[in-house]
Design an enzyme around this catalytic site. Sequence first.
Site, PDB file in Angstrom:
ATOM      1  N   ASP A 166      14.062  22.449  28.443  1.00  0.00           N
ATOM      2  CA  ASP A 166      14.749  21.247  28.939  1.00  0.00           C
ATOM      3  C   ASP A 166      14.357  21.067  30.406  1.00  0.00           C
ATOM      4  O   ASP A 166      15.151  21.254  31.312  1.00  0.00           O
ATOM      5  CB  ASP A 166      16.270  21.353  28.749  1.00  0.00           C
ATOM      6  N   HIS A 205      16.331  32.124  36.265  1.00  0.00           N
ATOM      7  CA  HIS A 205      16.670  32.178  34.839  1.00  0.00           C
ATOM      8  C   HIS A 205      15.438  32.087  33.928  1.00  0.00           C
ATOM      9  O   HIS A 205      15.080  33.038  33.241  1.00  0.00           O
ATOM     10  CB  HIS A 205      17.613  31.022  34.480  1.00  0.00           C
TER      11      HIS A 205
END
Lengths: 316, 316
Positions: free
Chosen positions: A10, A241
């Site tokens: 995303d 992340h």
Amino acid sequence: MSTPFFLDCDTGIDDAMAIGWLVASPGVDLVGVSTVSGNLDAAGGARNTLDLLALLGRPDVPVSVGAHDFLDHPYSGGAPHVHGPNGIGGVDLPRAAAGPTGRSGAEAIVAAARAHPGDLHLLAIGPFTNLALALDLEPRLPELLGPVTVMGGAAAAPGNVSALAEANVANDPLAAHRVFTAGFDLTMVGLDVTMRHVFEESHRTALLAAGTPGTVAVARMLEFYFAFYAERFGRPCAVLHDPLAAAVATGDVTPALAPRVPVVVDHTDGPGRGQTIADLRDLYQGFPHSHPGGTRVLLEVPGDFAGDLLARLSTL
Amino acid sequence: MSTPFFLDCDTGIDDAMAIGWLVASPGVDLVGVSTVSGNLDAAGGARNTLDLLALLGRPDVPVSVGAHDFLDHPYSGGAPHVHGPNGIGGVDLPRAAAGPTGRSGAEAIVAAARAHPGDLHLLAIGPFTNLALALDLEPRLPELLGPVTVMGGAAAAPGNVSALAEANVANDPLAAHRVFTAGFDLTMVGLDVTMRHVFEESHRTALLAAGTPGTVAVARMLEFYFAFYAERFGRPCAVLHDPLAAAVATGDVTPALAPRVPVVVDHTDGPGRGQTIADLRDLYQGFPHSHPGGTRVLLEVPGDFAGDLLARLSTL
């Protein structure tokens, strides 16, 4: 010998770093990408991914627009305060010539898995909607796919969107639950490890100084991301992340502690909604047992990953 | 100057150690005890408590039988595999002359709080049913009571009866939720710290060698408890749940890390049922914030508590 990789993402600033990691990694053959709503909507994420891949010299990688809405609720707006209104910190990338494939994200995942039976590495760094839908299309997906690495969840660490929930899982807890319990050879790179690896301003300026279109673009995106974290950490920086999950998937990061344990996801409407419930009770005895069907949950990643990331991205 | 203490318990081998701690602590005025079903049923816990207090020279302490069943489900049998069929490892204590008061546990708590407004320290080391019922009887209980210390829950640590749930909270999650959100000046001594403090066989034999009726009784109870943990830890020993909570309540243990944070309890029927959801997100920034209405959650207790416990119990 290169290894076929499929990316579900995303894109997103840290997704952009993960894409950079994959493109810069020798031995990685990126055969396709699907996008999902999360940091921004799935169509916007596909646009960013196409543009970035073209900038990085990989305009050939097919990108499919995946799920706009989540399994049991609609997408409601993403995280522009973290990733900027366009998802990549307001950076205007040159528009790629190619558009997305006509396939859905789930269709693209299934097709890629069938094209590389048993061999395809899947890296999922957004909400798990596409992967859950792919399981509906092809229930044999766990056997067809090779290792699956996900950025998401928090086993012993606090959450980042609620006390216990991490954003990717919290966006679509039902999809995450299906993925965690489907029988994949699954590795979870969650907040337990991603929050401990931090890109500092010194890394960012070094990346900028590398001076290629790709390094400059990522370094400029990071300005926005750093500003978000500066409010929390008191200095411009960013936790890593998605690139850490990419590095685990490519085998470049070796965890010091990563037990294979059962994981389910709370998809109730209760106060624990969106958390990954990893059964770490063996921790009390030093993890003497193995749970063969379980998820490999990363709890400790030693070393200077931020430095390794800078080095690899600088080759873009 | 002594401090009035009220104990709510389910005696229980580690409850017996906590009672020993309170009785052996100068400055503690144990004004009453209520029991609740947990390790065994509430009536059996009261019997054990009365007998032990008489053995320790405190036959005067009033003991009230509290709730047999939990708020939204019945008691279903306790933990005889951990605490033995009689709750104290099969040890036959001399029967105390006194029986329990005619009051319920909740009534006893409210009466004691009213008798010592603002001063009473409450230590709750069983399921939280009595305390929740006391809140129904007296909604001003949080203002009437002084500090409340509970053994229960797990903030960042794994659970002990499910992946995330600790036994006291899991027995009555609804009661625990009411207690954690009632506005008490609440301290949570959970598995995060209790699992790290261990009584070894050397402690037990030293306690036995102290040779008083009280030390011998507790040391003999521990034989059963040690056998339970031996299956898990590979050696006879026991973790110190309830006595550590007692020592925190009496001010003899000073935690190294104990942020005050919001805590709620999952009392859904989902996979997280019975867990304490402590919002530890400030952990990522070193807990710079304070949450005035929150629960003080113990995360680190340094020092040799097992040694301190042996020393104090040896004076019984």
